[in-house]
Structure formats: C-alpha cells, structure tokens
Design a protein around this motif. Structure first.
Motif, short mmCIF file in Angstrom:
data_model
loop_
_atom_site.label_atom_id
_atom_site.label_comp_id
_atom_site.label_asym_id
_atom_site.label_seq_id
_atom_site.Cartn_x
_atom_site.Cartn_y
_atom_site.Cartn_z
N THR A 183 60.00 71.16 37.17
CA THR A 183 60.50 70.63 38.44
C THR A 183 60.46 71.71 39.53
O THR A 183 60.48 72.91 39.25
CB THR A 183 61.95 70.12 38.33
OG1 THR A 183 62.81 71.22 38.01
CG2 THR A 183 62.06 69.00 37.31
N VAL A 184 60.43 71.24 40.75
CA VAL A 184 60.46 72.15 41.90
C VAL A 184 61.73 73.00 41.85
O VAL A 184 61.70 74.20 42.12
CB VAL A 184 60.37 71.34 43.22
CG1 VAL A 184 60.61 72.25 44.42
CG2 VAL A 184 59.03 70.63 43.33
N LEU A 225 63.76 81.94 45.28
CA LEU A 225 63.45 81.60 46.66
C LEU A 225 64.18 80.31 47.03
O LEU A 225 64.43 79.47 46.17
CB LEU A 225 61.95 81.35 46.83
CG LEU A 225 61.02 82.55 46.79
CD1 LEU A 225 59.57 82.10 46.77
CD2 LEU A 225 61.28 83.45 48.00
N PRO A 226 64.48 80.14 48.31
CA PRO A 226 65.05 78.85 48.73
C PRO A 226 64.07 77.72 48.42
O PRO A 226 62.85 77.91 48.42
CB PRO A 226 65.22 79.01 50.25
CG PRO A 226 65.21 80.48 50.49
CD PRO A 226 64.36 81.08 49.42
N ALA A 227 64.61 76.54 48.17
CA ALA A 227 63.78 75.39 47.82
C ALA A 227 62.74 75.10 48.89
O ALA A 227 61.59 74.76 48.56
CB ALA A 227 64.65 74.17 47.57
N ALA A 228 63.09 75.21 50.16
CA ALA A 228 62.14 74.92 51.24
C ALA A 228 60.93 75.85 51.18
O ALA A 228 59.79 75.41 51.37
CB ALA A 228 62.83 75.04 52.60
N SER A 255 61.88 77.07 41.88
CA SER A 255 62.66 77.74 42.92
C SER A 255 63.63 78.74 42.31
O SER A 255 63.77 79.87 42.79
CB SER A 255 63.41 76.69 43.74
OG SER A 255 64.16 77.29 44.77
N ALA A 256 64.29 78.35 41.24
CA ALA A 256 65.25 79.24 40.57
C ALA A 256 64.55 80.46 39.98
O ALA A 256 65.04 81.58 40.11
CB ALA A 256 66.00 78.48 39.49
N HIS A 257 63.42 80.25 39.36
CA HIS A 257 62.69 81.37 38.76
C HIS A 257 62.13 82.33 39.81
O HIS A 257 62.12 83.54 39.59
CB HIS A 257 61.56 80.87 37.87
CG HIS A 257 62.03 80.33 36.56
ND1 HIS A 257 62.54 81.12 35.55
CD2 HIS A 257 62.10 79.06 36.10
CE1 HIS A 257 62.89 80.36 34.54
NE2 HIS A 257 62.64 79.10 34.85
#
Length: 123
Positions: free
Chosen positions: A67-68, A77-80, A72-74
């Motif tokens: 999943t996105v 970075l911010p999701a955007a 992002s967690a790995h």
C-alpha cells in the motif's frame, strides 16, 4: 534507508537531511491518483536513466503488492510526497497501481488497525 545511498540522506541524530519537498522537486500533486490504501507493485520494467535514491528505494519496496501508506512509512516521507514519487514510477512504467478494495472502508477501525499492525511488523 539501507545501503550506501542512505548515509548521505540520513543522520542518526538529526534524521532525514533532505527536505521532503526536495525529493519531489517541489511538486505536491501526483500525476496518478492514489489513495493511502491503493496498492502499488513493480511491473518488472526498468526505468530509463538514473533514479533518485527515494525513487529507487520505493521501487525496491514494491516487489510485492504494497500500500501507499506502507511505502510512505518505510521512506519516512509524508504521504503526499510519497504519492509524487510513486506516480513518477507509474509514469515511466515501473509500477502499476490498483485502487483499494471497495469493501475496505478507510474509516473502518478494523482496516486501520490491520494497516497499523502490518506497518509495525515491517519496522
């Protein structure tokens, strides 16, 4: 990050040394629509040219459907910004995306807990 490229972008005490907006060249909107629970997976197609470290790492993380939110967690970075990085890889054919299952309600507590548990297992 893991690998030789990580030593230039992370510091044990300070954290990420490169600002998130630098990773996306100041872009805040991805060219491909993705939700946090959208699935991304490597297509096997090798992008032409040099990949930036975060792009290369994101691509490596997508060997299996992911999943996105997990990417992002790995990447820390911010999701955007993660969506911009992933959409760059979609644009060059290196990644494919799939919308989350319509059954998965992102506001459903059990879905959120499942995502949290998945992230905790990977960290």
């Amino acid at each position: 990050m893991v690998g030789p490229e990580s030593e230039h972008f992370l510091d044990d005490d300070a954290g990420r040394l490169v600002r998130p907006y630098t990773v996306s060249n100041g872009r805040t909107r991805p060219s491909t629509h993705m939700e946090l629970l959208s699935w991304v997976m490597a297509t096997g197609r090798i992008p032409r040219g040099h990949l930036e470290p975060d792009h290369a790492r994101a691509l490596r993380l997508c060997g299996n459907p992911t999943t996105v939110a997990e990417i992002s967690a790995h990447l820390k970075l911010p999701a955007a910004i993660t969506k911009v990085v992933l959409s760059d890889l979609v644009d060059c054919g290196a990644l494919s995306t799939r919308a989350p299952s319509p059954v998965a309600d992102p506001a459903d507590r059990s879905v959120l807990e499942a995502v949290l548990h998945g992230l905790q297992r990977r960290l």
